[in-house]
Design a protein around this motif. Structure first.
Motif, PDB file in Angstrom:
ATOM      1  N   THR A   1       0.831  -1.210   0.000  1.00 42.56           N
ATOM      2  CA  THR A   1       0.000   0.000   0.000  1.00 42.56           C
ATOM      3  C   THR A   1       0.863   1.257   0.000  1.00 42.56           C
ATOM      4  OG1 THR A   1      -1.810  -1.127   1.123  1.00 42.56           O
ATOM      5  CG2 THR A   1      -1.751   1.279   1.303  1.00 42.56           C
ATOM      6  N   ASN A   2       1.916   1.252   0.787  1.00 40.25           N
ATOM      7  CA  ASN A   2       2.737   2.450   0.950  1.00 40.25           C
ATOM      8  C   ASN A   2       3.789   2.658  -0.129  1.00 40.25           C
ATOM      9  OD1 ASN A   2       1.389   3.172   3.305  1.00 40.25           O
ATOM     10  ND2 ASN A   2       2.812   2.068   4.611  1.00 40.25           N
ATOM     11  N   TYR A   3       4.324   1.574  -0.709  1.00 37.87           N
ATOM     12  CA  TYR A   3       5.512   1.724  -1.548  1.00 37.87           C
ATOM     13  C   TYR A   3       5.481   1.040  -2.918  1.00 37.87           C
ATOM     14  CZ  TYR A   3       7.322   3.156   2.975  1.00 37.87           C
ATOM     15  OH  TYR A   3       7.502   3.775   4.183  1.00 37.87           O
ATOM     16  N   GLN A   4       4.674   0.016  -3.067  1.00 37.61           N
ATOM     17  CA  GLN A   4       4.740  -0.744  -4.316  1.00 37.61           C
ATOM     18  C   GLN A   4       3.920  -0.085  -5.418  1.00 37.61           C
ATOM     19  OE1 GLN A   4       4.897  -5.017  -3.982  1.00 37.61           O
ATOM     20  NE2 GLN A   4       3.473  -5.217  -5.694  1.00 37.61           N
ATOM     21  N   THR A   5       4.505  -0.028  -6.598  1.00 39.67           N
ATOM     22  CA  THR A   5       3.809   0.506  -7.763  1.00 39.67           C
ATOM     23  C   THR A   5       3.438  -0.644  -8.696  1.00 39.67           C
ATOM     24  OG1 THR A   5       5.871   0.862  -8.971  1.00 39.67           O
ATOM     25  CG2 THR A   5       5.064   2.699  -7.627  1.00 39.67           C
ATOM     26  N   GLU A   6       2.554  -0.363  -9.623  1.00 40.69           N
ATOM     27  CA  GLU A   6       2.119  -1.368 -10.588  1.00 40.69           C
ATOM     28  C   GLU A   6       3.264  -1.693 -11.553  1.00 40.69           C
ATOM     29  OE1 GLU A   6      -0.649  -4.069 -11.622  1.00 40.69           O
ATOM     30  OE2 GLU A   6      -1.035  -2.498 -10.139  1.00 40.69           O
ATOM     31  N   ALA A   7       3.510  -2.968 -11.772  1.00 39.60           N
ATOM     32  CA  ALA A   7       4.576  -3.387 -12.690  1.00 39.60           C
ATOM     33  C   ALA A   7       4.097  -3.262 -14.127  1.00 39.60           C
ATOM     34  CB  ALA A   7       4.970  -4.829 -12.398  1.00 39.60           C
ATOM     35  N   THR A   8       5.011  -2.881 -14.994  1.00 37.71           N
ATOM     36  CA  THR A   8       4.708  -2.803 -16.427  1.00 37.71           C
ATOM     37  C   THR A   8       4.800  -4.199 -17.034  1.00 37.71           C
ATOM     38  OG1 THR A   8       7.007  -2.496 -17.110  1.00 37.71           O
ATOM     39  CG2 THR A   8       5.751  -0.494 -16.531  1.00 37.71           C
ATOM     40  N   GLY A   9       4.300  -4.328 -18.243  1.00 36.73           N
ATOM     41  CA  GLY A   9       4.403  -5.602 -18.946  1.00 36.73           C
ATOM     42  C   GLY A   9       5.837  -6.036 -19.150  1.00 36.73           C
ATOM     43  N   ASP A  10       6.700  -5.081 -19.495  1.00 34.84           N
ATOM     44  CA  ASP A  10       8.120  -5.398 -19.681  1.00 34.84           C
ATOM     45  C   ASP A  10       8.767  -5.865 -18.378  1.00 34.84           C
ATOM     46  OD1 ASP A  10       8.016  -4.808 -22.374  1.00 34.84           O
ATOM     47  OD2 ASP A  10       8.830  -2.780 -22.143  1.00 34.84           O
ATOM     48  N   GLN A  11       8.415  -5.220 -17.274  1.00 35.80           N
ATOM     49  CA  GLN A  11       8.959  -5.624 -15.973  1.00 35.80           C
ATOM     50  C   GLN A  11       8.501  -7.047 -15.638  1.00 35.80           C
ATOM     51  OE1 GLN A  11       7.354  -2.261 -13.768  1.00 35.80           O
ATOM     52  NE2 GLN A  11       9.432  -1.763 -13.055  1.00 35.80           N
ATOM     53  N   GLN A  12       7.232  -7.330 -15.882  1.00 38.14           N
ATOM     54  CA  GLN A  12       6.690  -8.663 -15.582  1.00 38.14           C
ATOM     55  C   GLN A  12       7.385  -9.736 -16.414  1.00 38.14           C
ATOM     56  OE1 GLN A  12       4.947  -9.671 -13.232  1.00 38.14           O
ATOM     57  NE2 GLN A  12       3.265  -8.307 -12.746  1.00 38.14           N
ATOM     58  N   LYS A  13       7.595  -9.460 -17.692  1.00 37.86           N
ATOM     59  CA  LYS A  13       8.253 -10.415 -18.579  1.00 37.86           C
ATOM     60  C   LYS A  13       9.686 -10.686 -18.110  1.00 37.86           C
ATOM     61  CE  LYS A  13       9.158 -11.300 -23.442  1.00 37.86           C
ATOM     62  NZ  LYS A  13       9.062 -10.812 -24.810  1.00 37.86           N
TER      63      LYS A  13
END
Length: 103
Positions: A78-90
């Protein structure tokens, strides 16, 4: 076998790394660490639990994470994590298989 002094130095270095990741660089995402270095905060918490198990102390995954993070995973996210991009996930899938999946 490391001397007691070496163990204390190693423990101090670990605590400094933990502080750096948990206080100084909360902007660095776990997925980026994993993709670049092959480990992240979750790996460090897992290694902590594995070290405890080697000494006969069982620590569960969530407990180990809370001990390392100093908060629950939900609070961290909640405090620090951002949504990962498709490239990051891959990239993560590849890095996870190479670094975590093998051991």
């Amino acid at each position: 076998m490391p001397s007691q002094q070496e163990i204390e130095f190693q423990a101090a270095a670990f605590r400094r790394l933990q502080k750096h990741l948990m206080e100084d660089r909360t902007d660095v995402q776990n997925i980026d660490m994993m993709n670049l270095a092959g480990f992240c905060r979750n790996c460090l918490s897992r290694w902590y639990a594995e070290a405890a198990a080697e000494q006969g102390v069982e620590i569960g995954k969530e407990e180990a994470r809370e001990l390392f993070y100093g908060m629950t995973m939900d609070t961290w996210k909640t405090n620090y994590q951002t949504e990962a991009t498709g490239d990051q996930q891959k990239a993560f899938e590849k890095s996870f298989a190479e670094n975590v999946g093998k051991g």
